[in-house]
Write a protein that holds these residues in place. Sequence first.
Motif, PDB file in Angstrom:
ATOM      1  N   LYS A 125      27.740 -55.386 138.290  1.00  0.00           N
ATOM      2  CA  LYS A 125      26.844 -55.904 139.347  1.00  0.00           C
ATOM      3  C   LYS A 125      26.114 -54.803 140.085  1.00  0.00           C
ATOM      4  N   LEU A 181      31.707 -67.328 146.324  1.00  0.00           N
ATOM      5  CA  LEU A 181      31.137 -66.515 145.236  1.00  0.00           C
ATOM      6  C   LEU A 181      32.177 -65.621 144.582  1.00  0.00           C
ATOM      7  N   SER A 184      38.234 -64.701 142.245  1.00  0.00           N
ATOM      8  CA  SER A 184      39.605 -64.276 142.546  1.00  0.00           C
ATOM      9  C   SER A 184      40.022 -64.739 143.945  1.00  0.00           C
ATOM     10  N   TYR A 210      41.106 -61.731 136.923  1.00  0.00           N
ATOM     11  CA  TYR A 210      40.127 -62.311 137.852  1.00  0.00           C
ATOM     12  C   TYR A 210      39.553 -61.279 138.814  1.00  0.00           C
ATOM     13  N   THR A 211      40.352 -60.258 139.140  1.00  0.00           N
ATOM     14  CA  THR A 211      39.883 -59.303 140.158  1.00  0.00           C
ATOM     15  C   THR A 211      39.034 -58.209 139.500  1.00  0.00           C
ATOM     16  N   GLU A 212      38.402 -57.429 140.349  1.00  0.00           N
ATOM     17  CA  GLU A 212      37.738 -56.204 139.887  1.00  0.00           C
ATOM     18  C   GLU A 212      38.824 -55.207 139.481  1.00  0.00           C
ATOM     19  N   ASP A 218      37.269 -56.783 145.688  1.00  0.00           N
ATOM     20  CA  ASP A 218      37.219 -58.213 146.011  1.00  0.00           C
ATOM     21  C   ASP A 218      37.654 -58.444 147.457  1.00  0.00           C
ATOM     22  N   ASP A 223      32.531 -57.256 146.539  1.00  0.00           N
ATOM     23  CA  ASP A 223      32.075 -57.977 145.336  1.00  0.00           C
ATOM     24  C   ASP A 223      31.163 -59.150 145.728  1.00  0.00           C
ATOM     25  N   LYS A 227      27.105 -59.902 144.906  1.00  0.00           N
ATOM     26  CA  LYS A 227      26.568 -61.153 144.334  1.00  0.00           C
ATOM     27  C   LYS A 227      25.503 -61.753 145.250  1.00  0.00           C
TER      28      LYS A 227
HETATM   29  N1  LIG Z   1      36.211 -60.120 140.670  1.00  0.00           N
HETATM   30  C1  LIG Z   1      35.186 -61.089 140.507  1.00  0.00           C
HETATM   31  C2  LIG Z   1      34.995 -61.383 139.044  1.00  0.00           C
HETATM   32  C3  LIG Z   1      33.699 -61.999 138.772  1.00  0.00           C
HETATM   33  O1  LIG Z   1      32.642 -61.519 139.154  1.00  0.00           O
HETATM   34  C4  LIG Z   1      35.553 -62.368 141.240  1.00  0.00           C
HETATM   35  O2  LIG Z   1      36.671 -62.446 141.698  1.00  0.00           O
HETATM   36  O3  LIG Z   1      34.707 -63.258 141.369  1.00  0.00           O
END
Ligand SMILES: N[C@@H](CC=O)C(=O)O
Length: 360
Positions: A125, A181, A184, A210-212, A218, A223, A227
């Motif tokens: 991103k 958005l 995680s 799911y996390t960075e 996050d 994060d 977005k």
């Molecule tokens: N770490 C991000 C993964 C997707 O972009 C999130 O938790 O949404």
Amino acid sequence: MSAVVSLRSNRRAQPAPARLALLGTGTVGSAFVARYARLAAQGVALPEIAWLCNSRTQVSGGDDLHAALEQARGAARKRGGFPPWAEGESPRPGDIIVDATASETVADWHPEWLTRGVHVVTANKLGTGGDLGRALAIGDARATGGRYGDSATVGAGLPLLRSLRALIDGGDRIHAIEGVLSGSLAWLFGRYDGSRPFSALVREARNAGYTEPDPRVDLSGEDVRRKLLILARAAGIALPAHEVEVASLVPAALAAVGEDAVDAALDALDAGLFARHAAARAAGERLCFVGRFEVGGRAQVGLRSLPADHPLCAGSGTDNRVAIHSDRYADHPLVIQGPGAGAEVTAAALLDDVLSIGSR
Ligand SMILES: N[C@@H](CC=O)C(=O)O
Ligand SMILES: NC(=O)C1=CN([C@@H]2O[C@H](COP(=O)(O)OP(=O)(O)OC[C@H]3O[C@@H](n4cnc5c(N)ncnc54)[C@H](O)[C@@H]3O)[C@@H](O)[C@H]2O)C=CC1
């Protein structure tokens, strides 16, 4: 004589077939290789993966992609110097670079590659969700150079950016975008009931992909800031990163440690989030991590306590739920909801973009 002329013109060089380079062989990059191999076995026409690269090595794709992936993932740590792909063979115009890293260095290359006519498909991103100057450079370069596939950067491929661009192309004007958005954080706050430490759930979310790579990205709201910036900039608003007000969940003790010590320091989250959860529950509410920007107004990211029946609380699992308010959707926003994190959905979004570039 005319036959000779025609033979010569038939021998004109054909453009070399497009090749694909995968940068990043971690959670998302590995899922990309697995999906690529599945699609190829089904007969889907894809550009050849010429190289797989990570921060340590570059290996040729070859016929056995799984072996190449294992070789790249098993390479010894490399410190300092250029990343291996920067020292190797250069991509040609028409090639596709898939960025499955979380690297500023790689994001810095996006405008350069596009200018050279190389296509970029990214889960990273930082290209358009970080520094505004770089995002503008990418916008300029994609106008005349290679194509930019960014579906994976928001909602892990949910049709969010696509829908936003279609509205704008159709003459709509965006007023505000608001929503959950972070996949995680949606998963974490959907699960957390105070019975287990929040830090234990963070470890689960990280292990599930799911996390960075660093979960503080996050938990700090960074994060979601990225977005929100990607969405705002796609809506034509040149929003600088510092204008997004972000309320971080990361206590100073966790913020202060190096990446290797994050796991051990996650417990610093527990007391504060237990208290916030208890207060929300006492008020009959739920905790929800939300990002919002309003055209001509504020842009904000943070944890909110919302009535349990609030529309933003309606998702489950890693669901993102995003409302777009516009001229066309003035009374009721357009709402897009679905899984917004995970290696498989993200890899699918990357391959969708590769296929879409290949088909044009
Ligand atoms: N770490 C991000 C993964 C997707 O972009 C999130 O938790 O949404
Ligand atoms: N996990 C998810 O649900 C989603 C992730 N993403 C994004 O996908 C990207 C990758 O995430 P993960 O796979 O979880 O990360 P990861 O940490 O598992 O893998 C990152 C990879 O990038 C490589 N890398 C780092 N610097 C590099 C460099 N300079 N040159 C080449 N390779 C380099 C690393 O060696 C590693 O192989 C991140 O930008 C993330 O934000 C996007 C949408 C959803």
